[in-house]
Design an enzyme around this catalytic site. Structure first.
Site, PDB file in Angstrom:
ATOM      1  CD  GLU A  23      11.038   3.545  11.362  1.00 35.85           C
ATOM      2  OE1 GLU A  23      10.628   4.391  10.555  1.00 35.85           O
ATOM      3  OE2 GLU A  23      11.985   2.794  11.103  1.00 35.85           O
ATOM      4  NE  ARG A  26      14.508   4.775  10.353  1.00 36.21           N
ATOM      5  CZ  ARG A  26      15.687   4.410   9.845  1.00 36.21           C
ATOM      6  NH1 ARG A  26      16.799   4.963  10.299  1.00 36.21           N
ATOM      7  NH2 ARG A  26      15.754   3.530   8.882  1.00 36.21           N
ATOM      8  CB  SER A  53      10.949   0.088   8.834  1.00 40.63           C
ATOM      9  OG  SER A  53      11.925  -0.216   7.883  1.00 40.63           O
TER      10      SER A  53
HETATM   11  N1  EPU Z   1      14.906 -10.092   7.252  1.00 41.56           N
HETATM   12  C1  EPU Z   1      14.245 -11.311   7.280  1.00 41.56           C
HETATM   13  N2  EPU Z   1      12.927 -11.343   6.956  1.00 41.56           N
HETATM   14  C2  EPU Z   1      12.235 -10.247   6.587  1.00 41.56           C
HETATM   15  C3  EPU Z   1      12.891  -8.996   6.566  1.00 41.56           C
HETATM   16  C4  EPU Z   1      14.240  -8.955   6.906  1.00 41.56           C
HETATM   17  O1  EPU Z   1      14.835 -12.333   7.608  1.00 41.56           O
HETATM   18  O2  EPU Z   1      11.043 -10.363   6.296  1.00 41.56           O
HETATM   19  C5  EPU Z   1      16.335 -10.032   7.555  1.00 41.56           C
HETATM   20  C6  EPU Z   1      17.123  -9.733   6.288  1.00 41.56           C
HETATM   21  O3  EPU Z   1      17.455 -10.889   5.596  1.00 41.56           O
HETATM   22  C7  EPU Z   1      18.358  -9.040   6.840  1.00 41.56           C
HETATM   23  C8  EPU Z   1      17.836  -8.333   8.077  1.00 41.56           C
HETATM   24  O4  EPU Z   1      16.591  -8.931   8.394  1.00 41.56           O
HETATM   25  O5  EPU Z   1      19.315  -9.968   7.226  1.00 41.56           O
HETATM   26  C9  EPU Z   1      17.697  -6.835   7.901  1.00 41.56           C
HETATM   27  O6  EPU Z   1      16.852  -6.537   6.786  1.00 41.56           O
HETATM   28  P1  EPU Z   1      17.174  -5.327   5.777  1.00 41.56           P
HETATM   29  O7  EPU Z   1      18.601  -5.335   5.399  1.00 41.56           O
HETATM   30  O8  EPU Z   1      16.137  -5.364   4.713  1.00 41.56           O
HETATM   31  O9  EPU Z   1      17.023  -4.019   6.627  1.00 41.56           O
HETATM   32  P2  EPU Z   1      16.009  -3.642   7.772  1.00 41.56           P
HETATM   33  O10 EPU Z   1      16.679  -3.761   9.090  1.00 41.56           O
HETATM   34  O11 EPU Z   1      14.762  -4.398   7.587  1.00 41.56           O
HETATM   35  C10 EPU Z   1      16.640  -1.097   7.842  1.00 41.56           C
HETATM   36  C11 EPU Z   1      15.847   0.178   7.948  1.00 41.56           C
HETATM   37  C12 EPU Z   1      15.287   0.567   6.586  1.00 41.56           C
HETATM   38  C13 EPU Z   1      16.462   0.756   5.645  1.00 41.56           C
HETATM   39  C14 EPU Z   1      17.267  -0.549   5.581  1.00 41.56           C
HETATM   40  C15 EPU Z   1      18.531  -0.422   4.764  1.00 41.56           C
HETATM   41  C16 EPU Z   1      14.903   0.284  10.184  1.00 41.56           C
HETATM   42  C17 EPU Z   1      13.700   0.065  11.026  1.00 41.56           C
HETATM   43  N3  EPU Z   1      14.755   0.004   8.890  1.00 41.56           N
HETATM   44  O12 EPU Z   1      15.705  -2.108   7.454  1.00 41.56           O
HETATM   45  O13 EPU Z   1      14.621   1.798   6.736  1.00 41.56           O
HETATM   46  O14 EPU Z   1      16.012   1.091   4.350  1.00 41.56           O
HETATM   47  O15 EPU Z   1      17.683  -0.946   6.916  1.00 41.56           O
HETATM   48  O16 EPU Z   1      19.457   0.389   5.429  1.00 41.56           O
HETATM   49  O17 EPU Z   1      15.942   0.715  10.678  1.00 41.56           O
HETATM   50  C18 EPU Z   1      12.477   2.753   7.169  1.00 41.56           C
HETATM   51  O18 EPU Z   1      12.926   3.145   8.241  1.00 41.56           O
HETATM   52  O19 EPU Z   1      11.278   2.987   6.814  1.00 41.56           O
HETATM   53  C19 EPU Z   1      13.315   1.931   6.313  1.00 41.56           C
HETATM   54  C20 EPU Z   1      12.849   1.359   5.200  1.00 41.56           C
END
Ligand code: EPU
Length: 346
Positions: free
Chosen positions: A342, A164, A246
């Protein structure tokens, strides 16, 4: 050159925050930028580049001259044996452009479907989702230097992509320092889509969709549909509930730090990275601190994904910032980890 005064920005930021631009210029070509730079009044005043507004928090009216990027156009510029190269104007909507590439028979961007914002903002953020980052498909871009009016092109190495992050997110303190933030306006971006196309799978949510469908060799269009369904189920549609995706980056820690946290929090979600560091899920950390569904004024933490801050209606940028700071404080107090936002606070 189209110049407007006192322009409401609510429809131009995905958080839907109410604010105005004192002066806004719609930029549709290099010539528009040259005209702004040669203008007796606008030439020398500070400028703010506005793309799709999907990664900003507006905390008041924008005083610098707003340059609204509206450079249009999309085309296939190379169809070789090893790759296709497609190009889009910086003002094109990212998801519409991506959908167009699939319609043209140019797969490769499907994992990045439904990310809000414009093509021009995609390299700034080095957008990424479901195993693909923009830098994996990036060929080059054209930009214009707002200090000199000269156009130039950059390849991937010159963009200095990180998680990012890119050269466009850093502001140089003096001539020659690293950073093109506030200085380079991106006009066009080119993407290299390798042949033969290979699906990028491996994410749990995607694997689940594949199993449900019974397919072993999905097409790019299927992956696109799955990503759209996964994102729609988890993330709020900014046209309905204002948000900037995010809100925090996923933090990385050393293996030692991670072991220390695991000893205290055995359930923590963590991913070992190729460079030996460990990535933690910011959403999990925020969720563990009990923030899901909580609010400060009209700014809140989304019920289905704690990493997303939302505008529950009429939120101010100040409320969003206050909420973000409170989250940072509680995550730091419990885990000793500093979350980095971000979006850019304007
Ligand atoms: N989780 C929780 N509680 C929550 C949210 C997440 O326990 O409220 C846990 C989920 O269960 C999972 C882990 O956290 O085990 C990661 O969550 P998720 O797979 O939804 O992905 P993320 O890390 O929250 C990242 C990117 C997203 C992208 C997704 C899919 C960043 C900051 N965010 O989200 O990007 O769509 O992976 O690849 O890197 C963005 O940057 O705006 C964005 C949406």
């Amino acid at each position: 050159m189209i110049v407007e005064q006192n322009v409401p920005l609510q429809a131009h930021n995905s958080f839907g925050i109410v604010a105005k631009a004192r002066t806004l210029v719609r930029v549709r070509s290099e010539a528009d930028v040259q005209q702004v730079l040669a203008h007796p009044e606008y030439g020398s005043i500070p400028k703010f580049i506005l793309g799709g507004g999907s990664n900003i928090v507006l905390t008041g009216d924008v005083r610098p001259l707003v340059l609204k990027v509206e450079v249009a156009g999309r085309r296939l510029i190379e169809d070789g044996p090893r790759a296709q190269v497609v190009e889009a104007g910086a003002g094109e909507n990212w998801h519409e452009f991506l959908t167009w590439t699939l319609d043209q028979g140019c797969p490769g961007l499907e994992n990045l479907a439904l990310i809000p914002g414009t093509v021009g903002a995609s390299p700034v953020q080095n957008i990424g989702a479901y195993g693909v980052e923009l830098q994996d498909r990036f060929e080059s871009l054209d930009a214009i230097d707002l200090f000199t009016g000269k156009t130039f092109s950059l390849d991937a190495a010159q963009c200095a992509f990180g998680y990012r992050d890119s050269v466009f997110k850093h502001i140089a303190a003096k001539e020659g320092d690293f950073g093109l933030g506030g200085r380079a306006m991106i006009l066009r971006v080119r993407f290299r889509l390798p042949k033969p196309w290979k699906p990028v799978l491996g994410y749990l949510d995607l694997e689940r969709k594949m199993q449900e469908s019974g397919t072993r060799q999905p097409t790019a269009r299927q992956i696109y549909d799955w990503i759209c369904a996964i994102r729609s189920a988890k993330l709020p549609d900014p046209r309905v509930i204002g948000n900037a995706g995010s809100f925090f980056k996923n933090p990385t820690v050393t293996p030692e730090q991670c072991q220390d946290i695991i000893a205290r929090e055995p359930n923590i979600v963590h991913y070992p990275m190729p460079d030996g560091s460990v990535k933690l899920a910011a959403g999990w950390l925020i969720d563990a601190c009990g923030w899901k569904g909580k609010s400060v004024g009209n700014a809140g933490v989304y019920e289905k994904q704690a990493l997303v801050l939302v505008n529950r209606g009429g939120a101010t940028g100040g409320e969003v910032v206050t909420l973000a700071r409170a989250i940072q404080t509680s995550v730091y107090e419990r885990f000793g980890i500093r979350l980095e936002p971000e979006p850019v606070v304007v």
